[in-house]
Structure formats: C-alpha cells, structure tokens
Design a protein around this motif. Structure first.
Motif, short mmCIF file in Angstrom:
data_model
loop_
_atom_site.label_atom_id
_atom_site.label_comp_id
_atom_site.label_asym_id
_atom_site.label_seq_id
_atom_site.Cartn_x
_atom_site.Cartn_y
_atom_site.Cartn_z
N TYR A 21 6.05 -1.52 1.90
CA TYR A 21 4.97 -0.57 2.18
C TYR A 21 4.98 0.57 1.17
CZ TYR A 21 1.80 2.63 4.50
OH TYR A 21 0.76 3.48 4.77
N LEU A 38 -4.08 1.37 3.63
CA LEU A 38 -3.83 0.91 4.99
C LEU A 38 -2.71 1.73 5.61
CD1 LEU A 38 -3.71 -2.96 4.35
CD2 LEU A 38 -5.60 -1.66 5.30
N THR A 39 -2.74 1.85 6.92
CA THR A 39 -1.60 2.46 7.59
C THR A 39 -0.43 1.49 7.49
OG1 THR A 39 -2.07 1.48 9.74
CG2 THR A 39 -3.12 3.62 9.25
N ARG A 41 1.28 0.19 9.86
CA ARG A 41 1.06 -0.87 10.86
C ARG A 41 0.05 -1.90 10.37
NH1 ARG A 41 1.84 -0.89 16.61
NH2 ARG A 41 0.51 -2.44 17.58
N GLN A 42 -1.06 -1.45 9.81
CA GLN A 42 -2.07 -2.37 9.28
C GLN A 42 -1.50 -3.21 8.14
OE1 GLN A 42 -4.85 0.71 8.23
NE2 GLN A 42 -6.28 0.11 9.86
N ARG A 45 0.79 -5.92 9.52
CA ARG A 45 0.00 -6.92 10.22
C ARG A 45 -0.66 -7.87 9.23
NH1 ARG A 45 0.95 -9.07 14.34
NH2 ARG A 45 0.93 -10.74 12.87
N GLU A 46 -1.27 -7.31 8.19
CA GLU A 46 -1.92 -8.13 7.17
C GLU A 46 -0.90 -8.99 6.42
OE1 GLU A 46 -4.81 -6.67 4.51
OE2 GLU A 46 -5.97 -5.70 6.10
#
Length: 60
Positions: A21, A38-39, A41-42, A45-46
């Motif tokens: 990240y 993106l956050t 978390r996003q 997830r992606e």
C-alpha cells in the motif's frame, strides 16, 4: 549490524507485500496527482479480487 538488520527487515516486508500500500500511494502521488488514491481497505480488496481472478503461479 543495525544496517544489515534493517536491510533484511525491508527485504522481508517488501517480499511479503507488507509495504504494497505504501508503494502504491507513493506511485499514485507521482503519476496520478489529480485522482484521489484508494483507501488502504479499498486497495487490499482490489488486490485480493485481482489475485482471485488471475491466480497465476501461486500455490493456494
């Protein structure tokens, strides 16, 4: 000795994806400054969804 330990820690965390990240955000700031990142978390997830769609050579 401290420098070697630091280098090993960096290598292992990078290899395991722990810094993914941070790497994404740094890349995004330089290459896409006008688009919100993106956050975390996003992002994860992606990343997981992409690995499920394209498992490649992973074992599990």
């Amino acid at each position: 000795m401290r420098g070697a330990a630091s280098g090993i820690r960096w290598y292992v965390t990078t290899l395991m994806g722990d810094r993914a990240y941070e790497t994404y955000v740094a890349h995004h700031r330089v290459n896409h400054p006008d688009v919100p990142a993106l956050t975390e978390r996003q992002f994860w997830r992606e990343r997981m969804d992409e690995q499920d769609r394209n498992p490649g050579a992973r074992c599990c």
